[in-house]
Design a protein around this motif. Structure first.
Motif, PDB file in Angstrom:
ATOM      1  N   VAL A   1       3.782 -13.464  10.616  1.00  0.00           N
ATOM      2  CA  VAL A   1       2.601 -13.295  10.048  1.00  0.00           C
ATOM      3  C   VAL A   1       2.690 -13.996   8.878  1.00  0.00           C
ATOM      4  O   VAL A   1       3.370 -13.593   7.789  1.00  0.00           O
ATOM      5  CB  VAL A   1       1.771 -12.094  10.092  1.00  0.00           C
ATOM      6  N   LYS A   2       1.659 -15.137   8.732  1.00  0.00           N
ATOM      7  CA  LYS A   2       1.678 -15.998   7.350  1.00  0.00           C
ATOM      8  C   LYS A   2       0.826 -15.264   6.434  1.00  0.00           C
ATOM      9  O   LYS A   2      -0.453 -15.232   6.615  1.00  0.00           O
ATOM     10  CB  LYS A   2       1.290 -17.244   7.785  1.00  0.00           C
ATOM     11  N   ILE A   3       1.182 -14.960   5.235  1.00  0.00           N
ATOM     12  CA  ILE A   3       0.226 -14.249   4.319  1.00  0.00           C
ATOM     13  C   ILE A   3       0.296 -15.286   3.010  1.00  0.00           C
ATOM     14  O   ILE A   3       1.182 -15.706   2.691  1.00  0.00           O
ATOM     15  CB  ILE A   3       0.910 -13.051   3.852  1.00  0.00           C
ATOM     16  N   THR A   4      -0.831 -15.376   2.578  1.00  0.00           N
ATOM     17  CA  THR A   4      -1.048 -16.540   1.523  1.00  0.00           C
ATOM     18  C   THR A   4      -0.964 -15.619   0.167  1.00  0.00           C
ATOM     19  O   THR A   4      -1.196 -14.688  -0.222  1.00  0.00           O
ATOM     20  CB  THR A   4      -2.490 -16.993   1.277  1.00  0.00           C
ATOM     21  N   VAL A   5       0.366 -16.509  -0.481  1.00  0.00           N
ATOM     22  CA  VAL A   5       0.506 -15.945  -1.878  1.00  0.00           C
ATOM     23  C   VAL A   5       0.399 -17.512  -2.784  1.00  0.00           C
ATOM     24  O   VAL A   5       1.209 -18.382  -2.444  1.00  0.00           O
ATOM     25  CB  VAL A   5       2.260 -15.483  -2.097  1.00  0.00           C
ATOM     26  N   GLN A   6      -0.400 -17.275  -3.606  1.00  0.00           N
ATOM     27  CA  GLN A   6      -0.455 -18.442  -4.533  1.00  0.00           C
ATOM     28  C   GLN A   6      -0.774 -17.887  -6.115  1.00  0.00           C
ATOM     29  O   GLN A   6      -1.129 -16.858  -6.373  1.00  0.00           O
ATOM     30  CB  GLN A   6      -1.496 -19.259  -3.955  1.00  0.00           C
ATOM     31  N   GLU A   7      -0.452 -18.869  -7.043  1.00  0.00           N
ATOM     32  CA  GLU A   7      -0.413 -18.753  -8.336  1.00  0.00           C
ATOM     33  C   GLU A   7      -1.955 -18.127  -8.827  1.00  0.00           C
ATOM     34  O   GLU A   7      -1.344 -17.520  -9.867  1.00  0.00           O
ATOM     35  CB  GLU A   7       0.311 -19.823  -9.146  1.00  0.00           C
TER      36      GLU A   7
END
Ligand SMILES: Cc1ncc(COP(=O)(O)O)c(C=O)c1O
Length: 450
Positions: A421-427
């Motif tokens: 499962v791809k989880i978005t992590v962004q700055e």
């Protein structure tokens, strides 16, 4: 180091104990709820947002502007230049100087894409008809396009269950007398076990190429990725940590390969000596406009990656011990840039399938999607039909390879793509937001726990 398989990971006593505790709590809670109680025996899991319950994350994270004043300034400078050509162009020169400060490599060639960078790398490495290049089956197809165009053979090795990167023992198993190189893909910005892969390359006399397309700013044992292999490649495509829309970089410290990078990206022309073409190559040049933006973007890199690394570790910390959930596995001495966060589900721990789990996450306000690429690269029709050149594969017809992708197996890679499962992590996310992401995952996992 050989990583534990996912099955072992899930059966370690601690997670199994937690799993049983959580399961019995769910059952006890349900029984008590049926009696209208719940004071002592456990709680009923909160109602999912998917079913009309309260949403875990109220506000979606906003990614701030990715470009602005520094990019504008360099672009304005471009308009005052008398050339837009890369060779000795001030923006390209400036980009290379800044790049070298972050990644100390002597030979650096800017180019039109990560795919181009990888093609230049394998051409400079001397990959030719029938040469085998071992790489990952979970990556962008751009990793192997150059290998195939050089008439080489991509050989897919299986992956670590929690790192999703090449498993050194699996790489070694795939080495044959025809193996010439390894392309180590740092998936999601998680550094491969470069120490082991480098030792393997040395032991067998292989060329190690790093595909750092997704790994800007990542570090292995404190040193930048790209400085371990003989040649390394980056992508500046729009989705990457830093970008100029499309673009790439290929670099090397090795005197055997480095001097060829410029020529393999520029139709074989040697701009240094102006000599005749002694080798055959295509045109992969980057323009000054692209270099101007990429140069400004380099200034943003450390901030972006440091933030993502912190948020990714935070998420992992808060997913520890959630039954049925395997957090993204990063070596404690490495820095992962989390191009995205990739966790796995042990599907038999849940009463739902992955698609429902992901829908429930989305309803909680967690940016998530099922899997990454849909199948390992060699399961794509063009590989299954060996149909790379006008429906044919000359090296196979000529007997220069016996490769048969219809029979090729990489079971862990298949399983990763079915359970990931791809989880978005962004700055742009705050730590609070990421704690909300962890809470949402725990809520959904608990609700569906078997
Ligand atoms: C691991 C990896 N390698 C290579 C590439 C190819 O890069 P580009 O799209 O710039 O050609 C990508 C792009 O997504 C990638 O993720």
């Amino acid at each position: 180091m050989k990583h534990k398989s996912i099955h072992h990971t899930f059966q370690d006593p601690a997670s199994r104990r937690e799993f049983l505790v959580a399961s019995s709590a769910t059952l006890a809670g349900a029984a008590l709820a049926a009696q209208g109680g719940g004071a002592t025996g456990g709680e009923t899991p909160p109602k999912l947002a998917l079913h009309g319950g309260a949403k875990t994350i109220q506000q979606s994270a906003k990614l701030g502007p990715r470009w602005g004043e520094p990019e504008r300034q360099y672009l304005e400078a471009v308009l005052g230049q008398d050339t837009l050509f890369y060779w000795k162009g001030p923006q390209t020169t400036g980009f290379i100087e800044s790049f070298r400060q972050l990644t100390p490599l002597k030979y650096v060639m800017t180019c039109s894409s990560g795919t181009a960078a990888l093609h230049i790398a394998v051409a400079a490495a001397g990959i030719g008809p029938g040469d085998e290049v071992i790489t990952s089956p979970i990556t962008d197809i751009g990793t192997v396009i150059g290998v195939i165009f050089q008439q080489g053979v991509p050989v897919f090795a299986d992956l670590g269950a929690g790192t999703y990167n090449l498993e050194p023992a699996e790489v070694e198993r795939r080495i044959t007398p025809r193996t010439k190189a390894i392309i180590a893909v740092h998936l999601c910005g998680n550094p491969c076990d470069l120490t082991a892969l480098k030792a393997l390359a040395e032991k067998h006399g292989l060329i190690l190429i790093e595909d750092a397309a997704q790994a800007w700013g990542a570090k292995h044992r404190g040193k930048p990725v790209g400085t371990f292999g003989h040649i390394a490649c980056w992508s500046l495509q729009n989705s990457k940590h830093i970008t100029c829309g499309d673009g790439g970089v290929v670099a090397s410290n090795d005197e055997r390969f480095g001097p060829f990078l410029q020529r393999f990206g520029d139709k074989g022309y040697d701009r240094v000596t102006g000599g005749l073409c002694e080798l055959f190559a295509t045109n992969y040049r980057m323009t000054e406009e692209q270099a101007a933006i990429a140069r400004a973007q380099l200034g943003r890199l450390e901030g972006i990656v440091a933030k993502r690394a912190r948020l990714g570790s935070l998420l992992t910390e808060h997913l520890q011990g959630v039954p049925g959930v395997l957090p993204h596995q990063v070596h404690p001495e490495d820095r992962c840039g989390y191009w995205f966060y990739f966790m796995r589900l042990r599907l038999d721990a849940f009463s739902c399938d992955r698609s429902t789990f992901v829908k429930a996450l989305a309803a909680e306000g967690v940016e998530a999607s099922a899997g990454y690429i849909s199948v390992p690269l060699h399961r794509n029709p063009v590989f299954q039909k060996h149909a790379f050149f006008a429906g044919r594969w000359p090296i196979k017809e000529l007997g220069l390879t016996a490769m048969d992708y219809t029979k090729w197996e990489t079971p862990e890679a298949e399983s990763i793509l079915k359970t990931g499962v791809k989880i978005t992590v962004q700055e742009g996310m705050s730590e609070e937001h990421v704690l909300g992401v962890a809470k949402g995952i725990r809520k959904v996992a608990r609700y569906f726990a078997n």
